[in-house]
Design an enzyme around this catalytic site. Structure first.
Site, PDB file in Angstrom:
ATOM      1  N   GLU A 102      -9.003  -2.053  12.837  1.00 42.57           N
ATOM      2  CA  GLU A 102     -10.066  -3.160  12.682  1.00 42.57           C
ATOM      3  C   GLU A 102     -10.495  -3.906  14.185  1.00 42.57           C
ATOM      4  O   GLU A 102     -11.293  -4.303  14.428  1.00 42.57           O
ATOM      5  CB  GLU A 102      -9.457  -4.506  11.919  1.00 42.57           C
ATOM      6  CG  GLU A 102     -10.492  -5.486  11.506  1.00 42.57           C
ATOM      7  CD  GLU A 102      -9.901  -6.701  10.739  1.00 42.57           C
ATOM      8  OE1 GLU A 102      -8.696  -6.821  10.723  1.00 42.57           O
ATOM      9  OE2 GLU A 102     -10.650  -7.526  10.347  1.00 42.57           O
ATOM     10  N   ARG A 105       5.072  -3.501  11.542  1.00 43.77           N
ATOM     11  CA  ARG A 105       5.337  -4.391  10.755  1.00 43.77           C
ATOM     12  C   ARG A 105       5.678  -3.632   9.448  1.00 43.77           C
ATOM     13  O   ARG A 105       6.277  -4.242   8.562  1.00 43.77           O
ATOM     14  CB  ARG A 105       4.086  -5.211  10.473  1.00 43.77           C
ATOM     15  CG  ARG A 105       4.010  -6.345  11.523  1.00 43.77           C
ATOM     16  CD  ARG A 105       2.873  -7.262  11.376  1.00 43.77           C
ATOM     17  NE  ARG A 105       1.823  -6.598  12.060  1.00 43.77           N
ATOM     18  CZ  ARG A 105       0.295  -6.785  11.738  1.00 43.77           C
ATOM     19  NH1 ARG A 105       0.155  -7.601  10.804  1.00 43.77           N
ATOM     20  NH2 ARG A 105      -0.632  -6.193  12.651  1.00 43.77           N
TER      21      ARG A 105
HETATM   22  O1  LIG Z   1      -5.934  -1.000   7.664  1.00 48.06           O
HETATM   23  P1  LIG Z   1      -6.177  -0.877   9.134  1.00 48.06           P
HETATM   24  O2  LIG Z   1      -7.550  -1.435   9.552  1.00 48.06           O
HETATM   25  O3  LIG Z   1      -5.878   0.300   9.674  1.00 48.06           O
HETATM   26  O4  LIG Z   1      -5.214  -1.764   9.871  1.00 48.06           O
HETATM   27  C1  LIG Z   1      -3.764  -2.218   9.212  1.00 48.06           C
HETATM   28  C2  LIG Z   1      -2.973  -2.167  10.325  1.00 48.06           C
HETATM   29  O5  LIG Z   1      -2.810  -2.895  11.292  1.00 48.06           O
HETATM   30  C3  LIG Z   1      -1.818  -3.564  11.561  1.00 48.06           C
HETATM   31  O6  LIG Z   1      -1.056  -2.864  12.525  1.00 48.06           O
HETATM   32  P2  LIG Z   1      -1.037  -3.069  14.357  1.00 48.06           P
HETATM   33  O7  LIG Z   1      -1.746  -1.752  14.789  1.00 48.06           O
HETATM   34  O8  LIG Z   1      -1.674  -4.005  14.492  1.00 48.06           O
HETATM   35  O9  LIG Z   1       0.714  -2.757  14.507  1.00 48.06           O
HETATM   36  P3  LIG Z   1       1.877  -3.396  14.302  1.00 48.06           P
HETATM   37  O10 LIG Z   1       2.358  -3.300  12.990  1.00 48.06           O
HETATM   38  O11 LIG Z   1       2.713  -2.867  15.286  1.00 48.06           O
HETATM   39  O12 LIG Z   1       1.801  -5.006  14.627  1.00 48.06           O
HETATM   40  C4  LIG Z   1      -1.211  -3.646  10.519  1.00 48.06           C
HETATM   41  O13 LIG Z   1       0.416  -3.789  10.495  1.00 48.06           O
HETATM   42  C5  LIG Z   1      -1.501  -2.468   9.594  1.00 48.06           C
HETATM   43  O14 LIG Z   1      -0.636  -1.285  10.144  1.00 48.06           O
HETATM   44  N1  LIG Z   2      -6.678  -9.311   9.632  1.00 52.07           N
HETATM   45  C1  LIG Z   2      -5.362  -8.898  10.022  1.00 52.07           C
HETATM   46  N2  LIG Z   2      -4.247  -9.447   9.948  1.00 52.07           N
HETATM   47  C2  LIG Z   2      -3.050  -9.035  10.118  1.00 52.07           C
HETATM   48  N3  LIG Z   2      -2.957  -7.769  10.443  1.00 52.07           N
HETATM   49  C3  LIG Z   2      -4.218  -6.986  10.571  1.00 52.07           C
HETATM   50  N4  LIG Z   2      -4.091  -5.536  10.853  1.00 52.07           N
HETATM   51  C4  LIG Z   2      -5.326  -5.389  10.776  1.00 52.07           C
HETATM   52  N5  LIG Z   2      -6.336  -6.164  10.639  1.00 52.07           N
HETATM   53  C5  LIG Z   2      -5.382  -7.504  10.246  1.00 52.07           C
END
Ligand SMILES: O=P(O)(O)OC[C@H]1O[C@H](OP(=O)(O)OP(=O)(O)O)[C@H](O)[C@@H]1O
Ligand SMILES: Nc1ncnc2[nH]cnc12
Length: 171
Positions: free
Chosen positions: A95, A58
């Site tokens: 998370e 993302r």
């Molecule tokens: O601060 P944190 O606890 O590390 O979480 C934040 C991360 O989690 C999500 O990514 P995700 O791993 O879900 O991947 P995506 O972007 O491919 O959906 C979001 O896009 C951040 O990169």
């Molecule tokens: N609560 C949340 N919503 C969207 N993206 C996330 N990545 C980690 N935590 C998230």
């Protein structure tokens, strides 16, 4: 533009107890996407970056158009085993799970000022890993930035760089 009005909260995704902040609803609205990009550009420009970096996946959606908007090159921080050539990697906790980020070892030159972008800061594990990788590769990181900050998780305390977001949620 009220960006929050365009971000959807999805309860219990991807796991029970997680309120997922979905930016797809913002991206699908042209004027809201434009407003978010303009606000991110205004936030990042004062830090005078020489390059931007984005976190898969993302983060790419925001960081690549922002790099174009600012006339800068773009670096990909990717999930494991996706990048060719020599890489530097870092494992981190999410998370809702664990993951690993990698950067190409030759992506930055010593002294490059790289602003790191992701869509959302939660626990800060992902952003912290990205900052560590960029610094290990030789870059300065004057700013880490996101569209969304989940302030109740205090992720910014884990970051070795200043952090700014456009919108925040305290629960
Ligand atoms: O601060 P944190 O606890 O590390 O979480 C934040 C991360 O989690 C999500 O990514 P995700 O791993 O879900 O991947 P995506 O972007 O491919 O959906 C979001 O896009 C951040 O990169
Ligand atoms: N609560 C949340 N919503 C969207 N993206 C996330 N990545 C980690 N935590 C998230």
């Amino acid at each position: 533009m009220d960006l929050k009005a365009h971000i959807r909260g999805v309860p219990d995704f991807p796991k029970p107890g997680i309120l997922f902040y979905d930016i797809c609803t913002l991206l699908r609205d042209g004027p809201a996407f434009r407003a978010a990009m303009t606000q991110l550009a205004d936030m990042v420009r004062p830090y005078k970056p020489t390059m931007l970096a984005g976190i898969e996946s993302r983060g790419f959606v925001l960081a690549a158009p922002l790099a174009l908007e600012l006339g800068l090159g773009f670096i990909l921080l990717r999930k494991p085993r996706k990048l060719p050539g020599a890489t530097i990697g870092y494992n981190y906790a999410l998370e809702y799970g664990t993951d690993r980020l990698e950067i190409q070892a030759d992506a930055v030159k010593k002294g490059d000022r790289v602003v790191l972008l992701d869509d959302l800061l939660a626990t800060g594990g992902t952003m912290s890993a990205g900052i560590k990788l960029l610094k290990e590769a030789g870059a300065e990181v004057p700013l880490a930035a996101g569209l969304i900050e989940l302030t109740f998780l205090n992720g910014r305390a884990r970051l070795d760089a200043p952090f700014q977001a456009l919108v925040s949620y305290d629960s």
